[in-house]
Enzyme design. Structure first.
Site, PDB file in Angstrom:
ATOM      1  N   THR A 114      97.216 -90.501 -61.947  1.00 13.87           N
ATOM      2  CA  THR A 114      98.099 -91.319 -62.801  1.00 13.87           C
ATOM      3  C   THR A 114      98.933 -90.437 -63.719  1.00 13.87           C
ATOM      4  O   THR A 114     100.159 -90.537 -63.759  1.00 13.87           O
ATOM      5  CB  THR A 114      97.222 -92.277 -63.648  1.00 13.87           C
ATOM      6  OG1 THR A 114      96.405 -93.032 -62.763  1.00 13.87           O
ATOM      7  CG2 THR A 114      98.072 -93.212 -64.477  1.00 13.87           C
ATOM      8  N   VAL A 172      94.662 -88.297 -77.207  1.00 12.75           N
ATOM      9  CA  VAL A 172      94.363 -89.308 -78.228  1.00 12.75           C
ATOM     10  C   VAL A 172      95.542 -90.272 -78.343  1.00 12.75           C
ATOM     11  O   VAL A 172      96.642 -89.877 -78.717  1.00 12.75           O
ATOM     12  CB  VAL A 172      94.092 -88.653 -79.602  1.00 12.75           C
ATOM     13  CG1 VAL A 172      93.755 -89.718 -80.635  1.00 12.75           C
ATOM     14  CG2 VAL A 172      92.962 -87.638 -79.497  1.00 12.75           C
ATOM     15  N   GLY A 193      97.438 -91.731 -76.209  1.00 13.96           N
ATOM     16  CA  GLY A 193      98.523 -91.591 -75.226  1.00 13.96           C
ATOM     17  C   GLY A 193      99.902 -91.342 -75.805  1.00 13.96           C
ATOM     18  O   GLY A 193     100.223 -90.238 -76.237  1.00 13.96           O
ATOM     19  N   GLU A 198      88.874 -99.986 -65.799  1.00 11.09           N
ATOM     20  CA  GLU A 198      88.345 -99.304 -64.613  1.00 11.09           C
ATOM     21  C   GLU A 198      87.265-100.165 -63.964  1.00 11.09           C
ATOM     22  O   GLU A 198      86.684-101.037 -64.622  1.00 11.09           O
ATOM     23  CB  GLU A 198      87.667 -97.984 -65.035  1.00 11.09           C
ATOM     24  CG  GLU A 198      88.552 -97.043 -65.813  1.00 11.09           C
ATOM     25  CD  GLU A 198      89.487 -96.265 -64.909  1.00 11.09           C
ATOM     26  OE1 GLU A 198      89.171 -96.119 -63.715  1.00 11.09           O
ATOM     27  OE2 GLU A 198      90.539 -95.834 -65.402  1.00 11.09           O
ATOM     28  N   ASP A 213      85.079 -93.803 -75.078  1.00 10.11           N
ATOM     29  CA  ASP A 213      86.449 -93.278 -75.048  1.00 10.11           C
ATOM     30  C   ASP A 213      87.009 -93.185 -76.478  1.00 10.11           C
ATOM     31  O   ASP A 213      87.544 -92.141 -76.879  1.00 10.11           O
ATOM     32  CB  ASP A 213      87.302 -94.221 -74.189  1.00 10.11           C
ATOM     33  CG  ASP A 213      88.767 -93.884 -74.219  1.00 10.11           C
ATOM     34  OD1 ASP A 213      89.164 -92.946 -73.510  1.00 10.11           O
ATOM     35  OD2 ASP A 213      89.523 -94.560 -74.955  1.00 10.11           O
ATOM     36  N   LYS A 272      87.990 -89.799 -79.026  1.00  8.22           N
ATOM     37  CA  LYS A 272      89.269 -89.661 -79.737  1.00  8.22           C
ATOM     38  C   LYS A 272      89.060 -89.537 -81.246  1.00  8.22           C
ATOM     39  O   LYS A 272      89.677 -88.691 -81.890  1.00  8.22           O
ATOM     40  CB  LYS A 272      90.149 -90.879 -79.423  1.00  8.22           C
ATOM     41  CG  LYS A 272      90.559 -90.945 -77.952  1.00  8.22           C
ATOM     42  CD  LYS A 272      91.194 -92.290 -77.645  1.00  8.22           C
ATOM     43  CE  LYS A 272      91.550 -92.415 -76.178  1.00  8.22           C
ATOM     44  NZ  LYS A 272      91.937 -93.776 -75.807  1.00  8.22           N
ATOM     45  N   GLY A 296      98.249 -95.167 -69.852  1.00  5.03           N
ATOM     46  CA  GLY A 296      99.200 -95.485 -68.785  1.00  5.03           C
ATOM     47  C   GLY A 296     100.016 -94.255 -68.430  1.00  5.03           C
ATOM     48  O   GLY A 296     100.150 -93.326 -69.225  1.00  5.03           O
TER      49      GLY A 296
HETATM   50  N1  LIG Z   1      95.294 -92.715 -67.175  1.00  2.00           N
HETATM   51  C1  LIG Z   1      95.589 -92.790 -68.454  1.00  2.00           C
HETATM   52  O1  LIG Z   1      96.219 -93.750 -68.911  1.00  2.00           O
HETATM   53  C2  LIG Z   1      95.147 -91.699 -69.397  1.00  2.00           C
HETATM   54  C3  LIG Z   1      95.473 -91.804 -70.757  1.00  2.00           C
HETATM   55  C4  LIG Z   1      95.118 -90.759 -71.622  1.00  2.00           C
HETATM   56  C5  LIG Z   1      94.427 -89.673 -71.138  1.00  2.00           C
HETATM   57  N2  LIG Z   1      94.081 -89.621 -69.817  1.00  2.00           N
HETATM   58  C6  LIG Z   1      93.349 -88.458 -69.354  1.00  2.00           C
HETATM   59  O2  LIG Z   1      94.135 -87.774 -68.386  1.00  2.00           O
HETATM   60  C7  LIG Z   1      93.274 -87.137 -67.449  1.00  2.00           C
HETATM   61  C8  LIG Z   1      93.668 -87.581 -66.033  1.00  2.00           C
HETATM   62  O3  LIG Z   1      93.528 -88.974 -65.950  1.00  2.00           O
HETATM   63  P1  LIG Z   1      94.173 -89.823 -64.735  1.00  2.00           P
HETATM   64  O4  LIG Z   1      94.133 -91.241 -65.176  1.00  2.00           O
HETATM   65  O5  LIG Z   1      95.443 -89.230 -64.315  1.00  2.00           O
HETATM   66  O6  LIG Z   1      93.067 -89.610 -63.614  1.00  2.00           O
HETATM   67  P2  LIG Z   1      93.198 -89.878 -62.048  1.00  2.00           P
HETATM   68  O7  LIG Z   1      94.314 -90.805 -61.764  1.00  2.00           O
HETATM   69  O8  LIG Z   1      91.843 -90.202 -61.574  1.00  2.00           O
HETATM   70  O9  LIG Z   1      93.617 -88.445 -61.482  1.00  2.00           O
HETATM   71  C9  LIG Z   1      92.735 -87.364 -61.481  1.00  2.00           C
HETATM   72  C10 LIG Z   1      93.341 -86.268 -60.632  1.00  2.00           C
HETATM   73  O10 LIG Z   1      92.435 -85.167 -60.629  1.00  2.00           O
HETATM   74  C11 LIG Z   1      92.186 -84.782 -59.291  1.00  2.00           C
HETATM   75  N3  LIG Z   1      90.815 -84.307 -59.178  1.00  2.00           N
HETATM   76  C12 LIG Z   1      89.678 -84.997 -59.364  1.00  2.00           C
HETATM   77  N4  LIG Z   1      88.607 -84.198 -59.162  1.00  2.00           N
HETATM   78  C13 LIG Z   1      89.113 -83.001 -58.832  1.00  2.00           C
HETATM   79  C14 LIG Z   1      88.522 -81.771 -58.471  1.00  2.00           C
HETATM   80  N5  LIG Z   1      87.195 -81.635 -58.407  1.00  2.00           N
HETATM   81  N6  LIG Z   1      89.324 -80.732 -58.202  1.00  2.00           N
HETATM   82  C15 LIG Z   1      90.663 -80.872 -58.233  1.00  2.00           C
HETATM   83  N7  LIG Z   1      91.294 -82.018 -58.563  1.00  2.00           N
HETATM   84  C16 LIG Z   1      90.505 -83.059 -58.850  1.00  2.00           C
HETATM   85  C17 LIG Z   1      92.416 -85.991 -58.422  1.00  2.00           C
HETATM   86  O11 LIG Z   1      92.759 -85.561 -57.122  1.00  2.00           O
HETATM   87  P3  LIG Z   1      93.130 -86.592 -55.918  1.00  2.00           P
HETATM   88  O12 LIG Z   1      94.350 -87.330 -56.402  1.00  2.00           O
HETATM   89  O13 LIG Z   1      93.425 -85.731 -54.761  1.00  2.00           O
HETATM   90  O14 LIG Z   1      91.940 -87.473 -55.771  1.00  2.00           O
HETATM   91  C18 LIG Z   1      93.570 -86.660 -59.167  1.00  2.00           C
HETATM   92  O15 LIG Z   1      94.803 -86.165 -58.724  1.00  2.00           O
HETATM   93  C19 LIG Z   1      91.840 -87.512 -67.859  1.00  2.00           C
HETATM   94  O16 LIG Z   1      91.316 -86.516 -68.683  1.00  2.00           O
HETATM   95  C20 LIG Z   1      92.053 -88.794 -68.674  1.00  2.00           C
HETATM   96  O17 LIG Z   1      91.024 -89.016 -69.623  1.00  2.00           O
HETATM   97  C21 LIG Z   1      94.437 -90.596 -68.933  1.00  2.00           C
END
Ligand SMILES: NC(=O)c1ccc[n+]([C@@H]2O[C@H](COP(=O)([O-])OP(=O)(O)OC[C@H]3O[C@@H](n4cnc5c(N)ncnc54)[C@H](OP(=O)(O)O)[C@@H]3O)[C@@H](O)[C@H]2O)c1
Length: 430
Positions: free
Chosen positions: A14, A133, A135, A191, A202, A206, A303
């Site tokens: 994402t 923290v 977003g 989720e 979460d 933060k 997001g």
């Molecule tokens: N989503 C949000 O709204 C949001 C908001 C604030 C902060 N965050 C933080 O941002 C970070 C990423 O979140 P996200 O929502 O983008 O997560 P996500 O959609 O689950 O994406 C995670 C990515 O990491 C890759 N990955 C997972 N395990 C891996 C490994 N062992 N080696 C290499 N790559 C690996 C996945 O690869 P594949 O795609 O190939 O499976 C995917 O591309 C997290 O720390 C989260 O807490 C997210």
């Protein structure tokens, strides 16, 4: 223009794909602000074949996340997630190898913040985490830089959009937690495993980071007291409204003369305050500073777009040559926090009891509260149904947490008490 600022991105989910999209579609804008082009040189994720909605074919693909620490780049962007495992290994290796790091990973920073800040400083590089923290709200920048002239005594807010969305929908529809959680999952706001969001973890990550910046202390996640929203009922939301409050899951960090308290818990917030009106998936954060009073920042806390926007802002700072210590002061100056005994903190409380509707019950409850120095400000019971279960809600004046918890324990032993009393903090002084 000068040399490009080269970044290697780990994680193309994402947030990672969102970062690629911004760096591609706003490349000219980013270069203008950074004073140099920002160039993606390498990427990594688990599955090379996965369709990601952005074109990454021009960048070197590195199979192993930790391998990104070894590519020719100025900064590594960690967007994998998780407090340990590949994210931790990569960030450590990148910092130790003299590369700046940008991360959106609150869990990693809350668990290993002191170690990573020390490592970054030791190698003369920066560790930025605006996206970790709230977003899209630039609260790290605000607290670490914009408010740096203040002595901060509190930082608090609505730090989890999923919980706020659920509480808002419960209030609007009168439905209960499980029902609304399912809707949130169907809409993609929650989720499949909602534990971190609805149980306060979460928000705990933060508020732990915000407390470190505000008070100059090492993040100690294991000392954050967390309680989520699973036990909040639609009846609580209605009772709270009758008293003029909304229920919000708040992360609260306060510094009382050097003694620190960090909690996440559902609280009653006066409806007419700025925090009381923040609804749906929005976040809001307030910092209390001695000269600035209580500025509030609000916006989308998660997001793809808002989170990637924060990551790119961190990259631009690095490309500009703007470097700020991880928690705003040198890592070795971060104090080990002294925590206050939460039992000694005085607060107003909301107390929901489920009791048998029979004479003498309220007298018994009142006597127990009196014996624990808790006095009642108001009380509500809806309807009368002799011999049947009925909800009674009490609002107390200021009482020590230890005392009201002891009173609840005693009330729960009454024969007429049918369920564990449910206690929520009332936050007037926000
Ligand atoms: N989503 C949000 O709204 C949001 C908001 C604030 C902060 N965050 C933080 O941002 C970070 C990423 O979140 P996200 O929502 O983008 O997560 P996500 O959609 O689950 O994406 C995670 C990515 O990491 C890759 N990955 C997972 N395990 C891996 C490994 N062992 N080696 C290499 N790559 C690996 C996945 O690869 P594949 O795609 O190939 O499976 C995917 O591309 C997290 O720390 C989260 O807490 C997210």
């Amino acid at each position: 223009m000068t040399e490009p600022f080269r970044v290697a991105i780990a994680g193309l989910g994402t947030v990672g794909a969102g970062v690629v999209e911004i760096l591609q579609s706003n490349a000219a804008q980013v270069a203008m602000r950074a004073g140099r082009p920002v160039e993606i040189v390498a990427v990594n994720a688990r599955d090379k074949a996965k369709e990601r909605g952005v074109d990454v074919s021009a960048y070197e693909w590195v199979d192993d996340a930790a391998g990104l620490a070894g590519v020719e780049a100025d900064a590594v962007i960690e967007l994998i997630g998780g407090s340990d495992g590949p994210a931790y290994d990569l960030v450590k290796a990148a910092l130790a190898g003299g590369k700046h790091v940008v991360s959106a990973n609150k869990a990693l920073l809350a668990h290993h913040g002191t170690e990573l800040a020390t490592l970054a400083e030791g190698h003369g590089v920066s560790l930025n985490y605006e996206a970790a923290v709230a977003g899209g709200i630039p609260i790290i920048k605000a607290a670490r830089e914009g408010l740096a002239g203040n002595k901060m005594s509190a930082v608090y807010g609505i730090l989890n959009g999923t919980s706020n969305f659920i509480l808002t929908k419960m209030r609007e529809s009168g439905r209960d937690f499980d029902d609304v959680l399912k809707e949130a999952q169907d809409l993609g706001y929650a989720e499949a495993d909602p534990t971190f969001d609805v149980d306060g973890v979460d928000a705990g990550h933060k508020i732990c980071l915000l407390a470190s910046i505000a008070f100059g202390v090492q993040p100690e996640f294991n000392k954050v007291r967390m309680r989520g929203i699973r036990e909040v009922t639609s009846a609580d939301i209605n009772f709270a409204a009758e008293f003029g409050y909304r229920i919000k899951l708040l992360g609260i960090a306060k510094d009382r003369d050097g003694l620190i308290n960090i909690t996440v818990e559902p609280c009653l917030v006066p409806e007419a305050t700025p925090l009381g009106t923040v609804e749906n998936a929005y976040n809001a954060v307030v910092v209390k500073g001695d000269f600035v009073d209580t500025p509030l920042l609000t916006g989308l806390g998660a997001g793809r777009g808002p989170t990637a926007s924060a990551v790119v802002a961190d990259i631009i700072d690095l490309a500009r040559g703007l470097h700020v210590p991880t928690f705003g002061i040198p890592a070795k100056a971060l104090k080990k926090p002294d925590f206050i005994d939460p039992a000694t903190i005085k607060q107003h409380y909301y107390l929901r009891l489920t009791v048998t509707d029979q004479p003498g019950v309220i007298a018994d409850v009142s006597a127990i509260l009196r014996d624990h120095d808790a006095s009642i400000e108001s009380m509500v019971q809806h309807g009368r149904d002799p011999g049947q279960p009925v909800s009674v809600v009490l609002v107390t004046h200021d009482v020590k947490r230890g005392d009201i918890e002891a009173a609840c324990e005693e009330i729960s032993k009454l024969k007429s008490c049918l369920e564990k009393p449910y206690l929520m903090r009332i936050e007037h002084q926000l």
